[in-house]
Each structure stands twice: as C-alpha cells, then as structure tokens.
Design an enzyme around this catalytic site. Structure first.
Site, PDB file in Angstrom:
ATOM      1  N   ASP A  93      35.441  39.584  33.921  1.00  0.00           N
ATOM      2  CA  ASP A  93      35.355  40.002  32.640  1.00  0.00           C
ATOM      3  C   ASP A  93      35.594  38.527  32.202  1.00  0.00           C
ATOM      4  O   ASP A  93      35.612  38.143  30.639  1.00  0.00           O
ATOM      5  CB  ASP A  93      36.545  41.519  32.379  1.00  0.00           C
ATOM      6  CG  ASP A  93      36.485  42.368  32.892  1.00  0.00           C
ATOM      7  OD1 ASP A  93      35.739  42.024  32.455  1.00  0.00           O
ATOM      8  OD2 ASP A  93      37.074  43.329  31.884  1.00  0.00           O
TER       9      ASP A  93
ATOM     10  N   CYS B 254      37.752  43.514  41.277  1.00  0.00           N
ATOM     11  CA  CYS B 254      37.897  43.750  39.580  1.00  0.00           C
ATOM     12  C   CYS B 254      38.191  44.149  38.570  1.00  0.00           C
ATOM     13  O   CYS B 254      37.691  45.390  38.804  1.00  0.00           O
ATOM     14  CB  CYS B 254      36.833  42.249  38.952  1.00  0.00           C
ATOM     15  SG  CYS B 254      37.268  41.048  40.438  1.00  0.00           S
ATOM     16  N   ASP B 255      37.783  44.422  37.023  1.00  0.00           N
ATOM     17  CA  ASP B 255      38.178  45.212  36.086  1.00  0.00           C
ATOM     18  C   ASP B 255      37.505  46.407  36.392  1.00  0.00           C
ATOM     19  O   ASP B 255      38.770  48.055  36.339  1.00  0.00           O
ATOM     20  CB  ASP B 255      38.174  44.809  34.716  1.00  0.00           C
ATOM     21  CG  ASP B 255      39.212  43.673  34.750  1.00  0.00           C
ATOM     22  OD1 ASP B 255      39.442  42.803  35.858  1.00  0.00           O
ATOM     23  OD2 ASP B 255      39.446  42.770  33.939  1.00  0.00           O
ATOM     24  N   LYS B 256      36.493  47.007  36.429  1.00  0.00           N
ATOM     25  CA  LYS B 256      35.807  48.234  36.197  1.00  0.00           C
ATOM     26  C   LYS B 256      35.315  48.656  37.601  1.00  0.00           C
ATOM     27  O   LYS B 256      34.935  50.220  37.214  1.00  0.00           O
ATOM     28  CB  LYS B 256      34.994  47.860  34.874  1.00  0.00           C
ATOM     29  CG  LYS B 256      34.958  47.102  33.666  1.00  0.00           C
ATOM     30  CD  LYS B 256      36.568  47.829  33.459  1.00  0.00           C
ATOM     31  CE  LYS B 256      36.930  47.162  31.992  1.00  0.00           C
ATOM     32  NZ  LYS B 256      37.319  46.034  32.659  1.00  0.00           N
TER      33      LYS B 256
ATOM     34  N   CYS C  94      42.206  37.529  39.468  1.00  0.00           N
ATOM     35  CA  CYS C  94      42.613  36.684  38.488  1.00  0.00           C
ATOM     36  C   CYS C  94      44.549  37.028  39.099  1.00  0.00           C
ATOM     37  O   CYS C  94      45.353  38.440  38.839  1.00  0.00           O
ATOM     38  CB  CYS C  94      42.729  36.411  37.299  1.00  0.00           C
ATOM     39  SG  CYS C  94      41.003  35.858  37.112  1.00  0.00           S
TER      40      CYS C  94
ATOM     41  N   GLU D  49      37.028  43.252  25.276  1.00  0.00           N
ATOM     42  CA  GLU D  49      38.776  42.587  25.553  1.00  0.00           C
ATOM     43  C   GLU D  49      38.758  41.664  24.080  1.00  0.00           C
ATOM     44  O   GLU D  49      37.325  40.869  23.947  1.00  0.00           O
ATOM     45  CB  GLU D  49      38.758  42.071  26.483  1.00  0.00           C
ATOM     46  CG  GLU D  49      38.751  43.154  27.391  1.00  0.00           C
ATOM     47  CD  GLU D  49      39.064  42.943  29.426  1.00  0.00           C
ATOM     48  OE1 GLU D  49      39.567  43.665  29.568  1.00  0.00           O
ATOM     49  OE2 GLU D  49      38.735  41.444  29.332  1.00  0.00           O
TER      50      GLU D  49
ATOM     51  N   SER E 288      41.962  41.845  27.304  1.00  0.00           N
ATOM     52  CA  SER E 288      42.296  41.945  28.683  1.00  0.00           C
ATOM     53  C   SER E 288      44.065  42.296  29.609  1.00  0.00           C
ATOM     54  O   SER E 288      44.914  41.522  28.710  1.00  0.00           O
ATOM     55  CB  SER E 288      41.926  40.453  27.865  1.00  0.00           C
ATOM     56  OG  SER E 288      42.844  40.152  30.161  1.00  0.00           O
TER      57      SER E 288
END
Length: 569
Positions: free
Chosen positions: A78, A119-121, A191, A442, A468
């Site tokens: 992202d 990570c995010d998704k 992160c 985002e 985000s």
C-alpha cells in the site's frame, strides 16, 4: 481425506503421475497434503522474508507427518501504491487473493492450509478464503518491521509521509527529508505502527486463527521462525481433530475481535475487513455493534500513529494475549471459544500478564473508557462512516466548519499543498468509494499533508474512500452510501457547514432536507472512470463500504458464502 480425490485409487493413476513429475514420492502422497499459501515476493517489504517463513512451516508440517505443498498469493504494498492509480488496485486484491486461494485448494484437493500473509489486503483475503473453504486452516504472518530511528527517536511510515508535508511547508530541509527516507523503514516486515497489516495480524490472533505472537513478534527475530515451525506442526493437530475455520470464526469470535480492536486502537480498515470475513463465514456482522462494543471497551494502547509506541513494544509488553487478559478482567470477551491452538480463549490467555503498563494500560487506567474506533451516522452518512477516535486530538472530537469539496484525491492534495486549506475547514473527498474510485483508495497522502503542514489539530477530512492505518487526526472514511451511487456526500457544496461530534457518533450537514432533496433531483450519475479490465468488473460487483465492500452477484439476493460453498463442496 480430501486429497484422496487426487492421489488414491486406480482412477487417480494419471494424477499420481503428475505428482511424480513434480518430484513427490509415494510416501509423500500417502500423507495428508497441506497447502502452504505463501505471499512471498520481492517488492513488498513485509513479504521479502516470507520464503524463510514458508521453509520453517514446511519443516513443521513434515515433522508432524504431513506433506507440505507451497503455492503463491499476490500482495500489493500500500505504501508504494499510495497516491497514484496503483492505490485503486489495493483493496480489490483482497478478493483476488481469496478467489485464487479457493481455486488452488479446490483444484488440488488439499486436506488443510497454512496461510502466510503479512500486509494489508493479504491477511483479510486469506481469512476470507479460509472461511469460504472451511478446511482446517491456520495462519502465521511474516511479522512487523522494527521502528526506524531519527535523532534517537523512534518513527514509522507515517513519519516519512508527514515529513513530505513538513518539507512542503518549509519547516524541514531536503537533507532532513532524505534522512527520514533512509531511516524510517530499517528492516523487512509490515510497517511498525498499528497500521492495517499489523491490526489484521493481531486480530487474527484475537479471533483464534493464529498462535500467540503472530501479530507482534518482529519479522527479524528468530522467534518468528520458531513460531512458523510450531504453526506447521499445529495444522496437523487441527486436521486430526477436524477443527475448521467456521468452528473458530463464530459470531462470538468476531465480537472478541471487535473488542480487541477497540482496546488496541486498530486501523479503521478493520471495519471493512471484519464484515467481509464474517460474510464468508456465514456471520452477519452489522457495524452498529461496533459502537455497542466500543461503549464498554476501554482503549488500552496508543500505538503509532496514535502515540509513540510501536508493535515491537507491544510484543515486549505481552502482546495480544496480554491485552485480552486485561479485557477479561471486565468480562469483555467470550472465553469458552475453541481456537487454532486446540484450546479455548480462556486457556490461551491464562497467565499472560501485562509486562508494561505504559504500553498496555491496565483496564483500571485506560487512555479512554471507550474504544479506539467510532462509527458515525447522520445525513451525510445515513448508513455509516468510520473514524479512528484514538488518533484524534481532543480539540477535534467535536468540530464544525465549512466544506471544501473535491471530487478526487489529487485535487484535494493540490489544494492542501497549495495553501488553500485553512484551520477550521472540513475537506471532503468524494467519488473515491468502492464503486466510485473504483477501488476505494486510501487517503494517507492528504491526511499526511494536513498533519505535516501543521493543520492536524484544526482540519477534518471526510471521504467515501478510506484511510491508511498510518493516518491520524479527524479522518472520517467509508462514508456510505458513497457518492457514485448518489449518497448524500455527493450533494455537499463548497462552503456548507459540516458538524462532527465523535463522542455522540454523529456527522451532520447543516442544510435543510428540502434543499438536499432539490440537490438530489439535479444529481447525475458519473460515468465510471475505468471501463475495462479487472477494475471495471469490480465496479460492477462491489457493494458499499458499510457492508465491507464485498462483491455481490447481481440478483444473488445476498446469499452468503457459506450457503454457496456448501453447494460447491
């Protein structure tokens, strides 16, 4: 065993010949086939170590008597996708990941899965697949990044984004900006703040789909490798006992996840992902329950970007289980639920004490008596919108100001960096929702620019897009219905007064219903921005942010994933 369909019996001789072609022995084919979904790639810093995690999982599976078989899942970074057309392709990968994992598992007859996201998704996508497939499944992530250090102070990704705003405002030099660039992200891993990736990895642990430490043990620690080996061994126990995702991801498990979410102060993206995962598990998770849980759940952690502590410190303080143990003091969790450890929540968290009350506040001394996320409603967002309350300064919890209206993210950033946004304004960014984007981008760039230019405690931002986990301030997203389908956010005009009251869970456009009806009569739907490829298909199928931006077949009547898969399987 499901793998019997591909490697047992006379009729499967052709199948076995193809296994032989891949180097598998008869002994390996006689054991359970365990699919290992590895999200390893060389572009996402949270994923560049997943080859090592996958090797450790393979060892664990083999040691416990299974045959490990690795196959890939995609992942978008992202941070790299932020602020350009690439961000339209972030949220949409959640469904690609779920769909491709379903395809691989069904086509090859895997008996069980170990999912390795970070990570995010990637995390919610694989959780959606696990719920949909409902074969024994366990998760182990790649782990969080260590915090960066600038002049002896810890920092994380949000720091560099805000440094860009500070440079634009003339408050730091190019040399200082370059120092942030070089030192903000010092290791591999997701992160280092309580951003979306770490939020979802922690909630996977809270839901019972991953073992202790999954959300918090740093990526570079050898403990992470040991955790991966134990996870590989544990999937064989889940297979033996036939413990499946829908046995674990029950309605009460999702309510536990929401309580932990509120205590940790997770990313607002969890309010997209939890309903989508629940949908695949056949659970109806209405976001209205979030405020009910928030009202009785104290916020115990102020991790970056809300505060100055990081995931590595949460790990040292006892991790997710220590947070759950604090919540259990007030009977805020369902503790009789089965988990991937084969034990109940109560058994898992017993003896997991809080080792640092400065990182995890005791329930008797929380940052706030209410949770870290709030769901707001009002005539701008009749269905709902979401804000990370724990990352909002006290002065902005109640705010009133004129609307500054933009129909895309780029126009808003130009205005912010051009000095056209002033204290008191409410920036409105619309036509960036799931359909309108398409892809629900985002908004870290505009929120970081606002913060970096010194306006974080005086300017609010609302959008039908999303934020985000690195965003902070009065950043209100997921406005539903979105502008692209004629939601009231499409009717806001420049200078309209917007009233935000986060403690009261309200957001209101100070315009009469008569005027709104007149504006609605003049509203004309916009042509889709992208008319070909995957995003065009996504635009046609995606639903509102308040439903988790799930994909719905036209005329499906809302049949949930459990019903569909029971037919398929």
């Amino acid at each position: 065993m499901r793998s019997d369909s591909v490697n047992k019996g006379v009729g499967q001789a052709p199948h076995r010949s193809l296994f032989h072609a891949s180097g598998y022995t008869k002994e390996e084919m006689a054991r359970p086939l365990i699919g290992i979904v590895s999200s390893y790639n060389e572009i996402v810093p949270g994923h560049i170590n997943l080859d090592k995690i996958a090797e450790a999982v393979k060892l664990g599976v083999a040691m416990a008597g299974g045959t490990p078989v690795v196959f890939p899942a995609i992942a978008v970074c992202d941070g790299i996708a932020m602020g350009h057309v690439g961000m339209k392709y972030s949220l949409v990968t959640r469904d690609l990941i779920a769909d491709s994992t379903e395809c691989m598992a069904m086509a090859h007859g895997f008996d069980a899965l170990v999912c390795i996201p970070n990570c995010d998704k990637n995390v919610p996508g694989l959780l959606m697949a696990a719920a949909r497939l409902n074969i024994p499944t366990i998760f182990v992530s790649g782990g969080p990044m260590l915090a960066g250090r600038i002049h002896g102070n810890k920092t994380s990704l949000s720091g560099i984004f805000e440094a860009v705003g500070a440079y634009t405002a003339g408050t730091i030099t190019m040399e200082e900006l370059e120092e942030y660039e070089e030192k903000t992200c010092p290791t591999c891993g997701s992160c280092s703040g309580m951003y979306t990736a770490n939020s979802m990895n922690c909630l996977t642990e809270a839901m019972g789909m991953a073992m202790r430490g999954n959300g918090t043990v740093p990526a570079v620690y050898s403990e992470r490798i040991r955790l991966a080996k134990r996870t590989g061994m544990q999937i064989m126990e889940l297979l033996k006992r036939d413990i499946r995702p829908r046995d674990i991801m029950t309605e009460k498990a999702f309510l536990n996840a929401l309580a932990v979410d509120m205590a940790l102060g997770c990313s607002t993206n969890s309010m997209l992902h939890l309903p989508a995962i629940a949908h695949e598990a056949g659970v109806d998770l209405d976001l209205d329950v979030a405020n009910t849980i928030s009202a009785k759940t104290p916020n115990l952690c102020h991790l970056a970007p809300a505060g100055h502590t990081y995931i590595e410190e949460l790990n040292e303080a006892g991790g997710v289980y220590a947070v759950m143990n604090e919540l259990n003091k007030k009977d805020l969790l369902y503790t009789d639920l089965i988990t991937c450890t084969g034990k109940t929540v109560a058994e898992n968290i017993a003896g997991c004490v809080n080792l640092n009350p400065e990182v995890i506040r005791p329930v008797e001394n929380p940052y706030s008596e209410v949770g870290g996320i709030a769901v707001l409603k009002g005539n701008i967002a009749p269905d709902s919108c979401v804000v990370k309350r724990s990352a909002v300064v006290e002065d902005m919890l109640v705010h009133e100001g004129p609307a500054r209206v933009f129909d895309c993210e780029e126009d808003a950033i130009d205005a912010i960096k051009g000095g056209k946004i002033v204290a008191g304004d409410v920036v409105v960014i619309r036509y960036e929702g799931p359909k309108g984007g398409p892809g629900m981008r985002e908004m870290l760039n505009p929120t970081s620019a606002i913060a970096g230019m010194g306006l974080g405690s005086s300017v609010a931002l609302i959008t039908d897009g999303r934020f985000s986990g690195a965003s902070r301030g009065a950043s209100i997203g997921h406005v539903s219905p979105e502008a692209a389908v004629g939601g009231p956010i499409a009717l806001i005009e420049e200078g309209d007064i917007i009233k935000i009251n986060i403690p009261a869970n309200t957001i209101h456009l100070d315009v009469s219903e008569e005027v709104l009806r007149e504006r609605a009569s003049r509203w004309v739907p916009r042509e889709p921005r992208i008319k070909t490829g995957y995003l065009a298909r996504y635009h046609a199928l995606v639903t509102s942010g308040n439903t988790g931006a799930i994909l719905q077949l036209p005329g499906s009547g809302g049949r949930n994933a459990q019903e569909r898969n029971d037919v398929c399987i």
